[in-house]
Structures are given as structure tokens and as C-alpha cells.
Design a protein around this motif. Structure first.
Motif, PDB file in Angstrom:
ATOM      1  N   LEU A  72       0.823  -1.217   0.000  1.00 27.34           N
ATOM      2  CA  LEU A  72       0.000   0.000   0.000  1.00 27.34           C
ATOM      3  C   LEU A  72       0.853   1.261   0.000  1.00 27.34           C
ATOM      4  CD1 LEU A  72      -2.814  -1.068   2.512  1.00 27.34           C
ATOM      5  CD2 LEU A  72      -2.985  -0.854   0.028  1.00 27.34           C
ATOM      6  N   LEU A  73       1.919   1.259   0.798  1.00 26.23           N
ATOM      7  CA  LEU A  73       2.794   2.433   0.821  1.00 26.23           C
ATOM      8  C   LEU A  73       3.447   2.661  -0.536  1.00 26.23           C
ATOM      9  CD1 LEU A  73       4.542   2.118   4.305  1.00 26.23           C
ATOM     10  CD2 LEU A  73       2.807   3.773   3.602  1.00 26.23           C
ATOM     11  N   TRP A  74       3.945   1.588  -1.148  1.00 25.64           N
ATOM     12  CA  TRP A  74       4.580   1.757  -2.453  1.00 25.64           C
ATOM     13  C   TRP A  74       3.561   2.217  -3.500  1.00 25.64           C
ATOM     14  CZ3 TRP A  74       8.248   3.076  -5.286  1.00 25.64           C
ATOM     15  CH2 TRP A  74       8.288   2.750  -6.643  1.00 25.64           C
ATOM     16  N   MET A  75       2.327   1.688  -3.408  1.00 24.21           N
ATOM     17  CA  MET A  75       1.312   2.123  -4.354  1.00 24.21           C
ATOM     18  C   MET A  75       0.994   3.604  -4.166  1.00 24.21           C
ATOM     19  SD  MET A  75      -2.396   0.341  -5.063  1.00 24.21           S
ATOM     20  CE  MET A  75      -1.565  -1.235  -5.184  1.00 24.21           C
ATOM     21  N   ALA A  76       0.959   4.052  -2.908  1.00 24.35           N
ATOM     22  CA  ALA A  76       0.692   5.465  -2.649  1.00 24.35           C
ATOM     23  C   ALA A  76       1.832   6.341  -3.169  1.00 24.35           C
ATOM     24  CB  ALA A  76       0.481   5.687  -1.150  1.00 24.35           C
ATOM     25  N   VAL A  77       3.082   5.928  -2.906  1.00 25.77           N
ATOM     26  CA  VAL A  77       4.231   6.713  -3.376  1.00 25.77           C
ATOM     27  C   VAL A  77       4.284   6.731  -4.899  1.00 25.77           C
ATOM     28  CG1 VAL A  77       6.747   6.799  -3.419  1.00 25.77           C
ATOM     29  CG2 VAL A  77       5.572   6.351  -1.274  1.00 25.77           C
ATOM     30  N   ALA A  78       4.131   5.559  -5.504  1.00 24.24           N
ATOM     31  CA  ALA A  78       4.182   5.495  -6.969  1.00 24.24           C
ATOM     32  C   ALA A  78       3.044   6.285  -7.591  1.00 24.24           C
ATOM     33  CB  ALA A  78       4.133   4.035  -7.423  1.00 24.24           C
ATOM     34  N   SER A  79       1.861   6.241  -6.980  1.00 20.51           N
ATOM     35  CA  SER A  79       0.743   7.015  -7.513  1.00 20.51           C
ATOM     36  C   SER A  79       0.984   8.510  -7.359  1.00 20.51           C
ATOM     37  CB  SER A  79      -0.555   6.601  -6.800  1.00 20.51           C
ATOM     38  OG  SER A  79      -0.829   5.234  -7.018  1.00 20.51           O
ATOM     39  N   GLY A  80       1.607   8.907  -6.229  1.00 21.10           N
ATOM     40  CA  GLY A  80       1.947  10.326  -6.069  1.00 21.10           C
ATOM     41  C   GLY A  80       2.933  10.801  -7.115  1.00 21.10           C
ATOM     42  N   ILE A  81       3.960  10.010  -7.369  1.00 20.98           N
ATOM     43  CA  ILE A  81       4.928  10.372  -8.412  1.00 20.98           C
ATOM     44  C   ILE A  81       4.247  10.416  -9.776  1.00 20.98           C
ATOM     45  CG2 ILE A  81       7.013   9.598  -9.610  1.00 20.98           C
ATOM     46  CD1 ILE A  81       7.986   8.467  -6.959  1.00 20.98           C
ATOM     47  N   GLU A  82       3.412   9.420 -10.024  1.00 22.81           N
ATOM     48  CA  GLU A  82       2.704   9.376 -11.301  1.00 22.81           C
ATOM     49  C   GLU A  82       1.760  10.571 -11.439  1.00 22.81           C
ATOM     50  OE1 GLU A  82      -0.670   6.534 -13.387  1.00 22.81           O
ATOM     51  OE2 GLU A  82       0.507   5.810 -11.690  1.00 22.81           O
ATOM     52  N   HIS A  83       1.093  10.936 -10.330  1.00 28.26           N
ATOM     53  CA  HIS A  83       0.194  12.093 -10.363  1.00 28.26           C
ATOM     54  C   HIS A  83       0.962  13.377 -10.691  1.00 28.26           C
ATOM     55  CE1 HIS A  83      -3.221  14.617  -9.234  1.00 28.26           C
ATOM     56  NE2 HIS A  83      -2.388  15.340  -8.505  1.00 28.26           N
ATOM     57  N   ARG A  84       2.155  13.488 -10.140  1.00 32.30           N
ATOM     58  CA  ARG A  84       2.942  14.699 -10.408  1.00 32.30           C
ATOM     59  C   ARG A  84       3.478  14.719 -11.834  1.00 32.30           C
ATOM     60  NH1 ARG A  84       3.971  18.606 -11.648  1.00 32.30           N
ATOM     61  NH2 ARG A  84       5.214  20.311 -10.799  1.00 32.30           N
ATOM     62  N   LEU A  85       3.759  13.536 -12.383  1.00 30.42           N
ATOM     63  CA  LEU A  85       4.291  13.478 -13.744  1.00 30.42           C
ATOM     64  C   LEU A  85       3.212  13.573 -14.811  1.00 30.42           C
ATOM     65  CD1 LEU A  85       6.982  10.663 -13.413  1.00 30.42           C
ATOM     66  CD2 LEU A  85       7.370  13.115 -13.657  1.00 30.42           C
ATOM     67  N   SER A  86       1.946  13.375 -14.412  1.00 29.64           N
ATOM     68  CA  SER A  86       0.877  13.367 -15.409  1.00 29.64           C
ATOM     69  C   SER A  86       0.572  14.794 -15.866  1.00 29.64           C
ATOM     70  CB  SER A  86      -0.379  12.722 -14.826  1.00 29.64           C
ATOM     71  OG  SER A  86      -1.448  12.809 -15.754  1.00 29.64           O
ATOM     72  N   PRO A  87       0.506  15.047 -17.173  1.00 30.70           N
ATOM     73  CA  PRO A  87       0.150  16.393 -17.657  1.00 30.70           C
ATOM     74  C   PRO A  87      -1.313  16.726 -17.445  1.00 30.70           C
ATOM     75  CG  PRO A  87       0.406  14.883 -19.495  1.00 30.70           C
ATOM     76  CD  PRO A  87       0.812  14.132 -18.274  1.00 30.70           C
ATOM     77  N   GLU A  88      -2.136  15.724 -17.062  1.00 31.40           N
ATOM     78  CA  GLU A  88      -3.562  15.959 -16.887  1.00 31.40           C
ATOM     79  C   GLU A  88      -3.902  16.487 -15.503  1.00 31.40           C
ATOM     80  OE1 GLU A  88      -5.666  15.725 -19.277  1.00 31.40           O
ATOM     81  OE2 GLU A  88      -4.262  14.925 -20.745  1.00 31.40           O
ATOM     82  N   THR A  89      -2.927  16.598 -14.614  1.00 30.06           N
ATOM     83  CA  THR A  89      -3.201  17.077 -13.267  1.00 30.06           C
ATOM     84  C   THR A  89      -3.273  18.593 -13.259  1.00 30.06           C
ATOM     85  OG1 THR A  89      -0.840  17.126 -12.749  1.00 30.06           O
ATOM     86  CG2 THR A  89      -2.017  15.087 -12.292  1.00 30.06           C
ATOM     87  N   GLY A  90      -3.591  19.123 -12.073  1.00 29.48           N
ATOM     88  CA  GLY A  90      -3.717  20.568 -11.966  1.00 29.48           C
ATOM     89  C   GLY A  90      -2.419  21.308 -12.164  1.00 29.48           C
ATOM     90  N   SER A  91      -1.294  20.667 -11.922  1.00 26.09           N
ATOM     91  CA  SER A  91       0.006  21.322 -12.077  1.00 26.09           C
ATOM     92  C   SER A  91       0.443  21.417 -13.528  1.00 26.09           C
ATOM     93  CB  SER A  91       1.066  20.570 -11.270  1.00 26.09           C
ATOM     94  OG  SER A  91       0.687  20.495  -9.913  1.00 26.09           O
TER      95      SER A  91
END
Length: 785
Positions: free
Chosen positions: A481-500
Motif C-alpha cells: 500500500l505504501l509503495w502504491m501510494a508513493v508510486a501514484s503520487g509520483i505518477e500524479h505529479r508526472l501526469s500532464p492531466e493534473t492541476g500542475s
């Protein structure tokens, strides 16, 4: 341990069995001649025993063995050979098997001897020797036959009335192609309850017939009671078989077998269970009570031997067929631990089945009082455990085959999360199936009293092992679960579809690098914690890892330097993928960045891999903004201010072009005259541009400047060639006659080109040559051309 007296009696019975052929007749005669039927045969048998040398030696050996065994309540001596047995006094499994085998052989001999004596007494010519009242036996048999017929007829009538309900449950379970496991379980449970209700009502009807119609009102004879109790128990077991196989209703069948195979195995098991059940629970007690106990024991043995032979024939007949079906099933659908278990079952199922019926035969003779209840309870627990395990495993298998589908918005923001879940969940389900398999094996062993599951769980070792297993599973789950959360956070930051929005190249590089590093850290820490939980001392492992790391550090200094330098280059944002840089003397575009090296493609297309340990300076042309710096030379006779005006005009024309306006960030900077060179006056200008576009803007600006200077007639100097006509050593040289024809062909064009500082061009008009006078000859110094 049993007392000596009891063992002595059993020894005497064994001696009687051994010498029964020689003493059987004397035994029967002594029964008729003397009223003391309990002692005289023993005396005669003892005398015969002492006369036989071999029997006498066996008796001596048995007495010596009994002398070494303690009385009841005494602690047995601890021989050296048994020092390895548990301290609690529980004998090992091989000793238990040996003791059971010996007891079975002794019991079998005793029963055969007693049965032979009973048969001899029954067939005696003297009616006084026969204690059987055949008239009473016939009366009991008549009443029992009526109860049997009434109960069975009532049961079949109730089953016929319930058949439409079974068909309706089958149609309900077949909705949507029968894919709903919960609906199928509900339908099967309903049918089982209805079937059990029919069995119970038939038993109640049999009791009512025996109490109020047959015999004395309000009293129930033993034979009828035995049959009705056996009927309820055996038919309930058959109802469970019908629930498992469901030969007539495909949608209610819990396991993927054909209707023909389900009907075959259901009929065979029903016949076998009925034969064994009614034989042991009805026939044997009636024979024991009304004829002879010894004859009842012989009937019990005959029933079990016939059942064992029948089961052995059926098992060996279907050995290959069942193996092929199980292997095909395993190869088609299952992998991992469950698949291996099913393949092992395919190769050994006949051994397990034969062992089951062999145990049934042995237990029925060693424990006649509770043999059948024990076997039915153990069998029922085994079937329930296996059925529940298979159903849960099948449900997990079906769930693992379904892909997890996330919502469109979540998939847009975390495109890799769905793939990651579809990779993790099947592995977790495989572990769950392995746990289910272990649990089923433990429950089955506990059902057959091979392994005391409750005592093991209550013991310190058992509870410790279970808790260790639970902790390991919790550690794996938390780490996942921790790795999934970390990997999802990194993926969320790298995704161009996010708010950033689209991340920068530096963020992509650093986040990818940190993701890999965190993966290694998670794996290492999780492995260490798991090893510590299962009882392995990780201190030496950590020390060994430190020594190994030190050795690697000394042996791979360049590699360590590459990694450390690369990390700091990324942290300092010195360069990113897509930047134009100069690194280690190589200029080009960065195509790949790792923690150890950089891949650069130069202008000619050559790909360079540069380790970071060789990087001293990074020149990045892509940070914030850039400048096009240009130096433009004009002839000495030209006006500098006029040239500057044309440079500014060229800049304004370039900035007015929409294609280049967005790339120019500021006004033109004119630094002024930077050098009075040998053949030109150099003027420097600078244009601020967006990063990476300084070269394109410079090329476009050079083009416009050339056009402006040409229109204004401003000379841009270029290299000149001076011809030198050399002399011979004596100072003489051949003449080089050069004729310049004033007004001749091409004269005007030649003069114009000379004034403008350019060569005459091919195709210039030569028509004016005819109007000019002949050229004037001039003498030139003689020399070589």
C-alpha cells in the motif's frame, strides 16, 4: 496402559484363536456337558497350549512383554529409543500406526474365533445349545420390513413433491448464464434444506407408524428405532452428496463436471454409503441383539470387507479417467500453488481413496461402537473443508480474471494505477489460494485425528507460527500500500492531466530517479523486516551488507563518482532531457539522463554517452532566455551610423514578422564598434530570445541584414586575393601584358563591380562593347602569371 489382568485375558483369547482348529470341538462339547461355561473351556485350552511347544513359547514371550509394561496409572519407563518422542507423552505417528495395526490384527483374530464358535453353536444338532428364538426374530423382521417400506415410500413421495421446487431453483441459478456464484450458492442451499426437510419428515412418519400402528401403542421396538435413526443419518449424507453433484440440474452443480460423471459418482457413493450405513447401524445391532454378538461382529466385518473390495474395484477402474480429467483441468485453468496441488491430486487420488476405505475398514473393527459416526463426521468435515476451499478458491480465481477498471477521471490523472492494480491483485489472490490450501489440509488432518489442530493452535509454537505468518502478511500488505501510494503520487505529479500541468524535464528526471531509489529502499526494508519476523537475525546481514558496500565502494570508485555527481547535477538542475548543452567538450541535445551518465546527440547526429565523473563544467543554452550575438563588418569608407540605422531597421522588420515576434523578448541592443579590423569595421548587436531559439533568430536576422545592406549599397568586406608576378634569379621576368580596354566590352560592368566590391557576373550585357573604342594597351611588369 491396560492392567495385566485384562491383557492376560486378551492373551488367552488370542491363544484360543490360534488353537481353535484343535479345540473348537472340545469347546462346544464342554459347553453342553458342564454348567460352568466360563471356566472349563479355558482350562482345556490352557492345557492344549502348554502341550504345544510353539504356543508355549509365544505365551512365555507375551508374559515377559507384559511384565515390562507398567500398570494403569504408573509412568512408563523412558527407553533410549523413545527419547526423541515429545515430552508430553504423545506417541509418534509411526508408533501409532504400528500399535493400530497390531491391535487390528489381534481384534480380527478374536472376532473370527468368536464368530466361528457362535456359528458352531447355532448349527449344533442339540436345540438346547441354540439360544436364538427364531419366532421372535421373524416377528422383529416383519415389523421392521413394514417400517422400512412405509418410511422409504413416504420419503420418495416427499421428494417427488419437492422436485418442481428443485427445478425452479435450477432455473433461478441459471439466470445470466449462471455467472453469479452467490445466486448459485443460495439456490443450492435452498435445495439442500428442502431435501433435509423431506428426510426429516420421512423419519417422523416412520416413527409415527412404529409408535401408533405397529406393535404396542406408544412403544417403539429397538429394530425400528435403529432403522429410522440410521435412515435419517444416511439419507442426510446422501442429500449432501446430491447437493455436491446435482446430477439432474447443471446450474446447481458446484463443480465443473459433466452430468454423466456427476450421476455416476453420486450413484456409486450413495450405494456404498447406504450399504455400509444400513449394514453397520441396522443389520449388525439386530443380529447382535437377537442372534449372537460374535455373529454380529462377523457380519460387521463382512460388510466392511465387501464395501472395501467394491470401492477398490471402482477406484482402480476409474483411475486413469479421473487422472486425465484432473490434469486437463489443472493445465487449462490453474497455475501456481493451486495448480501444483491439483496436478499432485490427479496422480495420487486413487491412493488417497484406497487409504480412505482402508481406514474405514480398520476403524470399523477397532472402534465398532463409534466407528461409523467417527467416519461420517471425519468425512463430512473433509468434504465441507474441501468444498469450501474449492469454492473460495474458484471465486478468487474468477475475481482475478476480471480486470480492475477505474473511472475515466482517475485513469486520466493516474494512467498507471489501473495497470499496477491489475498486476498486484492477482499475486495477492495467489497467496490467498495458497493459504486456503494449507488451511484445508490442516482441517482434513484434524478431522481424521492425525493432527490436533486445536491443541496446536493453543500451544505456544502453533500460536507463534500463526502470528508470525499474520505479521508477514501485514508487512507485505502495508509495504504494497505504501509503495502504491508513493508510486501514484509520483505518477500524479508526472501526469500532464493534473492541476500542475506538464512537468518540467527536471521534474521528470528527478521523480523518475527518486521512484527507482524508493523502490530499492522499500524492497530492502521489507525484506529485512520479514526476515526478522520469521526469526532470522538480520544483524549479520546488515553487517555483511555494510562490508559488501564498502568493498564495492573501493572497487567501483568511478561508478560511485558517476552516481554521486549525477545526483547533484540533477538536484542543481544543471541539465535536463531536451536541453542543448556543452558537456566534456561535446555540444548537442540531451536525449537521455540516468543517475550515472548523459546521452547527447550532436549537430551531425552522433550520439555521445558521457559519464558524469568526466563532467567538470556544464554549459546549458536553455535556461530562462538566450541571446543572439552578432558582429557585422562594414568597409572603412562606409558610415557607421548609417550601418547602425540599417541594423535597427532590419531588427524591426524581423520583429514585425509574426513567426518570429513571439521568440524575441526585448529590443535590439547595439553595443557599437567592437573592433577596427584589418579590412572591416565590426559592429556588435545582441537580441534576447526564448531559450533554444537564439540560433534560429540569428539566422533569420542575418538574412534581413544582408538584404538591407544590399539595398543601401553598404559594403560588407570579404577576403581579397593579391597577385604577385615573381622574378628570375637574374632579376628578369617574362612580361605580363594586361590590357584594360576603356569603354570595351564589359568595361562598365567591370568598373561597377569593382566599385561595389564584387566580381562581374556571368551573363552581364556585352552589347555596349561595339560602341566603345579599342582598348588602350598598358605595359605591365614582366613576370610569371
Amino acid at each position: 496402559m491396560i492392567p495385566i489382568a485384562r491383557r492376560l485375558i486378551s492373551l488367552l483369547a488370542m491363544v484360543l484363536i490360534i488353537s481353535f482348529g484343535a479345540t473348537g470341538t472340545a469347546f462346544a462339547q464342554s459347553q453342553g456337558e458342564s454348567g460352568d461355561t466360563a471356566e472349563r473351556p479355558s482350562y482345556a485350552a490352557m492345557a492344549d497350549l502348554l502341550e504345544d511347544e510353539q504356543s508355549r513359547q509365544r505365551l512365555i514371550d507375551e508374559l515377559r512383554r507384559l511384565a515390562t509394561e507398567p500398570e494403569a496409572g504408573e509412568a512408563p519407563p523412558a527407553p533410549a529409543a523413545e527419547a526423541a518422542e515429545p515430552a508430553a507423552g504423545q506417541p509418534s505417528l509411526p508408533r501409532r500406526i504400528a500399535s493400530t495395526t497390531q491391535a487390528f490384527a489381534e481384534e480380527l483374530g478374536e472376532r473370527l474365533g468368536a464368530a466361528t464358535a457362535a456359528i458352531t453353536a447355532l448349527t449344533s444338532a442339540d436345540a438346547a445349545d441354540r439360544d436364538v428364538d427364531f419366532a421372535a426374530v421373524a416377528s422383529v423382521a416383519t415389523r421392521l420390513a413394514l417400517v422400512v417400506v412405509a418410511t422409504v415410500v413416504l420419503f420418495f413421495v416427499l421428494r417427488a413433491l419437492a422436485r418442481p421446487l428443485f427445478a425452479r431453483c435450477g432455473r433461478w441459478a441459471a439466470r445470466d448464464g449462471g455467472r453469479s456464484m452467490l445466486r448459485r450458492l443460495a439456490a443450492v442451499t435452498t435445495c439442500l434444506l428442502v431435501d433435509l426437510a423431506a428426510v426429516a419428515l420421512a423419519g417422523v412418519g416412520g416413527y409415527a407408524l412404529a409408535l401408533f400402528v405397529l406393535g404396542e401403542r406408544g412403544s417403539l421396538d429397538a429394530a425400528s428405532s435403529l432403522f429410522i435413526n440410521a435412515f435419517v443419518l444416511i439419507e442426510a449424507f446422501k442429500a449432501l452428496l446430491r447437493m455436491i453433484f446435482a446430477a439432474r440440474y447443471d446450474s446447481l452443480r458446484l463443480f465443473p463436471v459433466s452430468a454423466h460423471a456427476a450421476g455416476y459418482w453420486n450413484s456409486w457413493l450413495a450405494r456404498l454409503s447406504g450399504f455400509i450405513g444400513y449394514g453397520l447401524l441396522v443389520v449388525v445391532p439386530i443380529v447382535t441383539a437377537n442372534v449372537s454378538a460374535a455373529l454380529g461382529q462377523l457380519v460387521s466385518l463382512a460388510v466392511m470387507v465387501i464395501a472395501f473390495v467394491y470401492a477398490l474395484v471402482v477406484i482402480l477402474k476409474n483411475r486413469t479417467w479421473v487422472r486425465e480429467r484432473l490434469e486437463a483441468r489443472a493445465n487449462q485453468a490453474l497455475m501456481g500453488v493451486t495448480g501444483v496441488a491439483q496436478r499432485l491430486l490427479a496422480r495420487t487420488w486413487h491412493v488417497l481413496a484406497i487409504a480412505y476405505f482402508a481406514v474405514l475398514l480398520v476403524v470399523s473393527q477397532l472402534r465398532p461402537a463409534d466407528a461409523l459416526p467417527f467416519m461420517m463426521r471425519a468425512t463430512l468435515e473433509t468434504l465441507v473443508a474441501v468444498a469450501v476451499g474449492l469454492l473460495v478458491s474458484r471465486a478468487l480465481t474468477q475475481r482475478s480474471r476480471r480486470r480492475i477498471e477505474l473511472s475515466a477521471d482517475l485513469h486520466r490523472r493516474l494512467p498507471m494505477l489501473e495497470k499496477r492494480l491489475n498486476a498486484y491483485v492477482p499475486n495477492a489472490l495467489k497467496v490467498a489460494r495458497a493459504v486456503i490450501l494449507v488451511a484445508v489440509v490442516l482441517v482434513v488432518l484434524n478431522a481424521w485425528e492425525v493432527f490436533d489442530l486445536a491443541a496446536w493452535l493453543a500451544s505456544e509454537a502453533g500460536m507463534g507460527l500463526v502470528m508470525m505468518f499474520v505479521r508477514v502478511l501485514l508487512i507485505l500488505a502495508i509495504a504494497g500500500l505504501l509503495w502504491m501510494a508513493v508510486a501514484s503520487g509520483i505518477e500524479h505529479r508526472l501526469s500532464p492531466e493534473t492541476g500542475s500541468g506538464e512537468p518540467s524535464a527536471r521534474e521528470k528526471t528527478l521523480l523518475t530517479l527518486f521512484g527507482n531509489a524508493l523502490a530499492i529502499v522499500f524492497i530492502t526494508i521489507t525484506a529485512m523486516i520479514m526476515l526478522s519476523q520469521i526469526g532470522i537475525n538480520i544483524g549479520p546481514l546488515i553487517a555483511g551488507a555494510g562490508v559488501l558496500g564498502l568493498a564495492i565502494g573501493f572497487g567501483a570508485q568511478k561508478l560511485v563518482q558517476d552516481v554521486i555527481t549525477g545526483v547533484f547535477i540533477q538536484i542543481e538542475n544543471a541539465m535536463n532531457t531536451g536541453d542543448v548543452v556543452t558537456v566534456a567538450g561535446v555540444s548537442g541535445t540531451v536525449e537521455r539522463l540516468t543517475v550515472r551518465s548523459a546521452g547527447i546527440r550532436d549537430l551531425s547526429g552522433t550520439y555521445h554517452v558521457i559519464p558524469f565523473s568526466s563532467v567538470d563544467t556544464v554549459a546549458n543554452y536553455m535556461r530562462g532566455y538566450a541571446y543572439h550575438v552578432g558582429e557585422y563588418g562594414i568597409a572603412y569608407r562606409e558610415d557607421v551610423d548609417e550601418a547602425v540605422e540599417h541594423l535597427e531597421a532590419a531588427f524591426e522588420e524581423l520583429r514585425a514578422d509574426p513567426a518570429w515576434a513571439k521568440e524575441i523578448l526585448d529590443d535590439l541592443e547595439v553595443s557599437g564598434v567592437t573592433a577596427l579590423a584589418d579590412s572591416s569595421v565590426n559592429i556588435r548587436v545582441r537580441i534576447m530570445t526564448t531559450p533554444g531559439n537564439q540560433w534560429a533568430v540569428g539566422r533569420a536576422y542575418n538574412r534581413v541584414v544582408k538584404q538591407h545592406f544590399d539595398r543601401a549599397g553598404i559594403e560588407i568586406p570579404f577576403p581579397h586575393l593579391t597577385l604577385y608576378f615573381g622574378q628570375d634569379k637574374d632579376g628578369s621576368a617574362p612580361p605580363a601584358n594586361v590590357a584594360v580596354a576603356q569603354g570595351g566590352p564589359g568595361y562598365d560592368e567591370l568598373m561597377t563591380a569593382a566599385e561595389r566590391g564584387r566580381e562581374p557576373q556571368a551573363g552581364d550585357d556585352d552589347a555596349a562593347a561595339a560602341k566603345t573604342p579599342p582598348p588602350k594597351q598598358q605595359d605591365m611588369p614582366q613576370g610569371e602569371g
